[in-house]
Design a protein around this motif. Sequence first.
Motif, PDB file in Angstrom:
ATOM      1  N   ASP A  15      39.902  37.421  44.144  1.00 44.05           N
ATOM      2  CA  ASP A  15      39.867  36.839  42.803  1.00 44.05           C
ATOM      3  C   ASP A  15      38.886  37.571  41.890  1.00 44.05           C
ATOM      4  N   THR A  16      39.011  37.282  40.596  1.00 42.51           N
ATOM      5  CA  THR A  16      38.178  37.970  39.605  1.00 42.51           C
ATOM      6  C   THR A  16      36.704  37.604  39.738  1.00 42.51           C
ATOM      7  N   ILE A  19      35.466  40.059  42.230  1.00 43.53           N
ATOM      8  CA  ILE A  19      35.529  41.431  41.684  1.00 43.53           C
ATOM      9  C   ILE A  19      34.327  41.656  40.766  1.00 43.53           C
ATOM     10  N   CYS A  37      30.503  45.582  41.012  1.00 46.06           N
ATOM     11  CA  CYS A  37      31.923  45.480  41.347  1.00 46.06           C
ATOM     12  C   CYS A  37      32.100  45.082  42.811  1.00 46.06           C
ATOM     13  N   GLY A  62      43.432  39.928  41.996  1.00 41.67           N
ATOM     14  CA  GLY A  62      42.993  39.681  40.613  1.00 41.67           C
ATOM     15  C   GLY A  62      43.289  38.284  40.116  1.00 41.67           C
ATOM     16  N   SER A  65      40.363  34.427  36.651  1.00 39.78           N
ATOM     17  CA  SER A  65      39.978  34.542  35.248  1.00 39.78           C
ATOM     18  C   SER A  65      40.717  35.657  34.505  1.00 39.78           C
ATOM     19  N   ARG A  67      39.113  37.602  32.573  1.00 41.34           N
ATOM     20  CA  ARG A  67      38.053  38.553  32.212  1.00 41.34           C
ATOM     21  C   ARG A  67      38.483  40.004  32.424  1.00 41.34           C
ATOM     22  N   GLU A  68      38.480  40.751  31.327  1.00 44.35           N
ATOM     23  CA  GLU A  68      38.848  42.162  31.386  1.00 44.35           C
ATOM     24  C   GLU A  68      37.756  42.966  32.082  1.00 44.35           C
ATOM     25  N   ALA A  70      36.903  42.650  34.924  1.00 43.05           N
ATOM     26  CA  ALA A  70      37.325  42.952  36.305  1.00 43.05           C
ATOM     27  C   ALA A  70      37.935  44.357  36.396  1.00 43.05           C
ATOM     28  N   PHE A  91      45.693  39.853  35.427  1.00 46.19           N
ATOM     29  CA  PHE A  91      45.059  41.090  35.886  1.00 46.19           C
ATOM     30  C   PHE A  91      46.012  42.280  35.692  1.00 46.19           C
TER      31      PHE A  91
END
Lengths: 165, 420
Positions: A15-16, A19, A37, A62, A65, A67-68, A70, A91
């Motif tokens: 998952d994000t 990540i 990371c 991914g 979330s 969230r970019e 990631a 993702f």
Amino acid sequence: MILSGKAWKYGDDVDTDVIIPARYLNSSDPAELARHCMEDIDASYAGKVSPGDFIVAGKNFGCGSSREHAPISIKASGASAVVARSFARIFYRNAFNMGLPIFEAPEAVDAIETGDRISVDMEKGILRNETKGKEFRFSPIPPFMQELVAAGGLLNYIKTRKKGS
Amino acid sequence: MGMTLTEKILAEHAGKEFVAPGELILAKVDLALGNDVTSPIAIQAFRSTGAKAVFDRERVVLVPDHFAPNKDIKSAEQVKMMREFSKEFGLAHWFEVGRMGIEHVLLPDEGLVVPGDLVIGADSHTCTYGALCAFSTGVGSTDLAAAMVSGEVWLKVPETLRIVLSGKPRKWVEGKDVILHLIGEIGVDGALYRSMEYAGDGLAHLPMAWRFTITNMAIEAGAKNGIFPFDGITKAYSDARPRSKYEVVTADRDARYAEELSVDMSALEPVVAFPHLPENTRPLSKVGNVPVDQVVVGSCTNGRIEDLRRAAEVIRGRKVHDGVRMLIFPATQEIYLQAMREGLMETFVTAGAAFSTPTCGPCLGGHMGILAKGERAIATTNRNFVGRMGHPESEVYLANPAVAAASAVLGRIGGPEELP
């Protein structure tokens, strides 16, 4: 284009949050995000990954979330691509929008272990596990994605469209 | 050939008579949303395009809710960037601390989203607005930036999974249990790339608050969106908001669904999701002895006034267990006020709980309730991934507000019926 490097293998549903943990999201600096990371699933990843390496994972990579950060952290960590059985949809979008190549190649994933050297021919859709001497085919990138990539990402694509209209 | 609710809304916004699953479309957005985690990247991307204006200053909404009230200097800088952008581009809806709330509760409550809308947000729980029979989905910052420039988003039309709800839920069973049960059945990728469309006579038993909770967690099954049909309950909620003009969309009788599932809600008991995935569900009676250090009631999933009322009903006249910290987060300022007027705040504080200003804080391990190594929480939030609420070796269990409140009294996971 041919990508080549070592594999870092993980399981299903990466998952994000693992990540790039939320505690680092008060920054959007790629170098800082890269340092953390994969931290909560593999604290050693950021220190050991070499430019060109691959993250290889099971299903639903991914998830979580939007969230970019990631895909940004993965790209900034030096990884050239992510190969997984399947990707979570936000993702998947974000990776293309950021210019991080990702490939769904279930059979190939099963035959890869951490440390294996692999190479990917993006246009032909061929993944080679050099260490194990095996070759796999996967579906090349869909045409619309190719358009996005050809335009230089989503923002350039939008700019081109605005000029045309 | 007929279309599903999602297909109809997408077709309408793409200027097409008909769309089919798998088709790639460019659709007009009614609203584009960002928060303090995702907006900074979107703002940088927006500026890189050289755009001189946002596509519509009424339709770009920025909400600082994740690390706000700012937890540190970096968060303050991120929110400052949003504040300045909102001012420079004249955004009509900028929500400053003290006037803000958790985005996915705030937007529908303020009437910024109405039935039939197409909304994208740089937050995965943007799928919440499907409860209003709108199409809404989470995207990344670059998609948000592109939409702020062009007012459009590219979308792949999803296949639809139809979920037929029947039966009346028993006492202490709520929307949260319906969605946790579903995720437990189909898994965290069970609806991957799909739309989850609800139907059935059980809908009559689902108030808006429960529907919001159900669609909020569509992403936890991998779905692109979750969506409820428009009915009297949707109408009553929507007509009470400022933006009362909207278009009612209905699914065609001959719409095509990729798959159909049924849930008899009368057969459900409260559901608890164990670490570290929302699919690791068990009925409350099978939980066993699980002591907890922290209880969190709030978030975009369960921070509504109905959720606070439910938790207060359980905790009223009782005390939070000696070994437990209980944290309550109303989702908006309006809910905060309402909780005060109804005496809920006093109930919580008297019981020994902390009552906070609105923030996403603990849900994502941001601030205001971080777990130490080895600690365990039960929360009404939406995710229990590794490290979600703090230390990677902490644990989060998900449940409805009544179960969370009962657990706060018991000091272990349990239901209201176990309370003396």
